[in-house]
Write a protein that holds these residues in place. Structure first.
Motif, PDB file in Angstrom:
ATOM      1  N   GLY A 182       0.721  -1.131   0.013  1.00  0.00           N
ATOM      2  CA  GLY A 182       0.478   0.104  -0.239  1.00  0.00           C
ATOM      3  C   GLY A 182       0.636   0.866   0.625  1.00  0.00           C
ATOM      4  N   LEU A 183       1.981   1.052  -0.419  1.00  0.00           N
ATOM      5  CA  LEU A 183       3.185   2.065  -0.187  1.00  0.00           C
ATOM      6  C   LEU A 183       3.374   2.882  -1.235  1.00  0.00           C
ATOM      7  CD1 LEU A 183       5.381   0.686   2.741  1.00  0.00           C
ATOM      8  CD2 LEU A 183       3.987   2.970   2.482  1.00  0.00           C
ATOM      9  N   THR A 184       2.219   3.650  -2.053  1.00  0.00           N
ATOM     10  CA  THR A 184       2.813   4.397  -3.604  1.00  0.00           C
ATOM     11  C   THR A 184       3.780   5.289  -3.345  1.00  0.00           C
ATOM     12  OG1 THR A 184       1.270   6.417  -2.462  1.00  0.00           O
ATOM     13  CG2 THR A 184       0.358   4.223  -3.810  1.00  0.00           C
ATOM     14  N   ARG A 185       4.315   5.662  -4.184  1.00  0.00           N
ATOM     15  CA  ARG A 185       5.561   6.548  -4.251  1.00  0.00           C
ATOM     16  C   ARG A 185       5.207   7.883  -3.256  1.00  0.00           C
ATOM     17  NH1 ARG A 185       9.068   9.723  -8.895  1.00  0.00           N
ATOM     18  NH2 ARG A 185      10.609  10.016  -7.807  1.00  0.00           N
ATOM     19  N   THR A 186       3.919   8.443  -3.463  1.00  0.00           N
ATOM     20  CA  THR A 186       3.600   9.499  -2.421  1.00  0.00           C
ATOM     21  C   THR A 186       3.351   9.241  -1.271  1.00  0.00           C
ATOM     22  OG1 THR A 186       2.247  10.178  -4.585  1.00  0.00           O
ATOM     23  CG2 THR A 186       1.788  11.475  -2.258  1.00  0.00           C
ATOM     24  N   LEU A 187       3.077   7.724  -0.467  1.00  0.00           N
ATOM     25  CA  LEU A 187       3.334   7.225   0.811  1.00  0.00           C
ATOM     26  C   LEU A 187       4.527   7.055   1.344  1.00  0.00           C
ATOM     27  CD1 LEU A 187      -0.247   4.943   1.250  1.00  0.00           C
ATOM     28  CD2 LEU A 187       0.385   7.223   1.750  1.00  0.00           C
ATOM     29  N   ARG A 188       5.266   7.122   0.662  1.00  0.00           N
ATOM     30  CA  ARG A 188       6.943   5.941   0.561  1.00  0.00           C
ATOM     31  C   ARG A 188       7.477   8.283   1.012  1.00  0.00           C
ATOM     32  NH1 ARG A 188       6.471   3.480  -3.879  1.00  0.00           N
ATOM     33  NH2 ARG A 188       7.854   4.511  -5.148  1.00  0.00           N
ATOM     34  N   GLU A 189       7.395   8.706   0.789  1.00  0.00           N
ATOM     35  CA  GLU A 189       7.524  10.048   0.648  1.00  0.00           C
ATOM     36  C   GLU A 189       6.999  10.557   2.108  1.00  0.00           C
ATOM     37  OE1 GLU A 189       6.912  12.678  -2.985  1.00  0.00           O
ATOM     38  OE2 GLU A 189       8.262  11.560  -4.073  1.00  0.00           O
ATOM     39  N   LEU A 190       6.553  10.315   2.082  1.00  0.00           N
ATOM     40  CA  LEU A 190       5.507  10.912   3.941  1.00  0.00           C
ATOM     41  C   LEU A 190       6.345  10.329   4.609  1.00  0.00           C
ATOM     42  CD1 LEU A 190       1.715  11.449   2.575  1.00  0.00           C
ATOM     43  CD2 LEU A 190       3.802  13.268   3.068  1.00  0.00           C
ATOM     44  N   GLN A 220      11.805   2.454   2.273  1.00  0.00           N
ATOM     45  CA  GLN A 220      13.249   2.338   1.843  1.00  0.00           C
ATOM     46  C   GLN A 220      13.400   1.405   0.837  1.00  0.00           C
ATOM     47  OE1 GLN A 220      15.556   5.009   2.245  1.00  0.00           O
ATOM     48  NE2 GLN A 220      15.967   3.994   0.296  1.00  0.00           N
ATOM     49  N   GLU A 221      13.222  -0.229   1.279  1.00  0.00           N
ATOM     50  CA  GLU A 221      13.510  -1.230   0.333  1.00  0.00           C
ATOM     51  C   GLU A 221      12.281  -0.741  -1.202  1.00  0.00           C
ATOM     52  OE1 GLU A 221      12.245  -4.726   2.351  1.00  0.00           O
ATOM     53  OE2 GLU A 221      13.166  -4.409   3.337  1.00  0.00           O
ATOM     54  N   ILE A 222      11.967  -0.070  -1.137  1.00  0.00           N
ATOM     55  CA  ILE A 222      11.177   0.023  -2.525  1.00  0.00           C
ATOM     56  C   ILE A 222      11.599   1.472  -3.290  1.00  0.00           C
ATOM     57  CG2 ILE A 222       8.561   0.927  -3.835  1.00  0.00           C
ATOM     58  CD1 ILE A 222       7.033  -1.084  -0.878  1.00  0.00           C
ATOM     59  N   GLU A 223      12.317   1.683  -2.425  1.00  0.00           N
ATOM     60  CA  GLU A 223      12.668   3.219  -3.085  1.00  0.00           C
ATOM     61  C   GLU A 223      14.324   2.613  -3.524  1.00  0.00           C
ATOM     62  OE1 GLU A 223      11.875   6.926  -3.787  1.00  0.00           O
ATOM     63  OE2 GLU A 223      10.225   5.835  -3.760  1.00  0.00           O
ATOM     64  N   THR A 224      14.540   2.027  -2.792  1.00  0.00           N
ATOM     65  CA  THR A 224      16.013   1.943  -3.599  1.00  0.00           C
ATOM     66  C   THR A 224      15.741   1.130  -4.944  1.00  0.00           C
ATOM     67  OG1 THR A 224      17.274   1.388  -1.227  1.00  0.00           O
ATOM     68  CG2 THR A 224      18.138  -0.280  -2.833  1.00  0.00           C
ATOM     69  N   LEU A 225      15.032   0.046  -4.862  1.00  0.00           N
ATOM     70  CA  LEU A 225      14.424  -0.406  -5.792  1.00  0.00           C
ATOM     71  C   LEU A 225      14.560   0.316  -6.765  1.00  0.00           C
ATOM     72  CD1 LEU A 225      13.853  -3.616  -7.298  1.00  0.00           C
ATOM     73  CD2 LEU A 225      12.245  -3.575  -6.310  1.00  0.00           C
ATOM     74  N   ALA A 226      12.782   1.200  -6.612  1.00  0.00           N
ATOM     75  CA  ALA A 226      12.699   2.277  -7.789  1.00  0.00           C
ATOM     76  C   ALA A 226      13.900   3.333  -8.783  1.00  0.00           C
ATOM     77  CB  ALA A 226      11.761   2.531  -7.284  1.00  0.00           C
ATOM     78  N   THR A 227      14.962   3.744  -7.550  1.00  0.00           N
ATOM     79  CA  THR A 227      15.573   4.546  -7.958  1.00  0.00           C
ATOM     80  C   THR A 227      16.444   3.987  -9.296  1.00  0.00           C
ATOM     81  OG1 THR A 227      16.799   4.361  -5.740  1.00  0.00           O
ATOM     82  CG2 THR A 227      18.608   4.712  -7.870  1.00  0.00           C
ATOM     83  N   PRO A 228      16.987   3.101 -10.090  1.00  0.00           N
ATOM     84  CA  PRO A 228      16.855   3.476 -11.406  1.00  0.00           C
ATOM     85  C   PRO A 228      15.935   3.395 -12.113  1.00  0.00           C
ATOM     86  CG  PRO A 228      17.161   0.445 -10.479  1.00  0.00           C
ATOM     87  CD  PRO A 228      16.389   1.903  -9.860  1.00  0.00           C
ATOM     88  N   LEU A 229      14.729   3.628 -12.104  1.00  0.00           N
ATOM     89  CA  LEU A 229      13.643   4.396 -12.640  1.00  0.00           C
ATOM     90  C   LEU A 229      13.254   6.069 -12.313  1.00  0.00           C
ATOM     91  CD1 LEU A 229      10.848   0.833 -11.645  1.00  0.00           C
ATOM     92  CD2 LEU A 229      11.914   1.169 -13.658  1.00  0.00           C
TER      93      LEU A 229
END
Length: 99
Positions: free
Chosen positions: A60-68, A85-94
Motif C-alpha cells: 500500500g506504499l505508493t510513491r507519494t506515501l513512501r515520501e511521507l 526504503q526497500e521499495i525506494e531503493t528498488l525504484a531508484t533506476p526508474l
C-alpha cells in the motif's frame, strides 16, 4: 493416453494431446509437417517496474506515501520506514526513465 515432450502427434491424438499440453505447460508445434509436443518457454523475469508495482500493491506504499513515510520526523514506525526504503531503493533506476 500419456504424452511427453518431444512426442509426435497424429490427427487422431491431437485433441487429447492438446488437453495434456494445457495441463503440463506445453504446446503442439508444427515442425516440418509433423506435430510435436514442446515445452512452453519460461516467462521472462519481472522488470524492475513490475517488481516495484507489486510491492506497492502488496504494502500500500505508493510513491507519494513512501515520501511521507521517509520524511524527517514523519512519526512512521521503523517497519514502515524499512518497507518504504526497500521499495525506494528498488525504484531508484526508474527515476531517470520517468518523464
Amino acid at each position: 493416453m500419456a504424452f511427453k515432450i518431444g512426442q509426435m502427434i497424429t490427427k487422431e491424438t491431437y485433441t487429447q494431446a492438446a488437453v495434456w499440453c494445457n495441463q503440463n505447460a506445453a504446446h503442439i508445434e508444427d515442425q516440418g509437417g509433423k506435430y510435436v509436443i514442446v515445452s512452453n518457454p519460461a516467462p521472462p523475469p519481472p522488470t524492475v517496474q513490475e517488481k516495484v508495482l507489486a510491492l506497492e500493491v502488496q504494502t500500500g506504499l505508493t510513491r507519494t506515501l513512501r515520501e511521507l513515510v521517509l520524511a524527517e520526523n514523519s512519526g512512521a514506525s521503523d517497519y514502515a520506514k524499512q518497507q518504504a526504503q526497500e521499495i525506494e531503493t528498488l525504484a531508484t533506476p526508474l527515476r531517470g526513465a520517468l518523464p
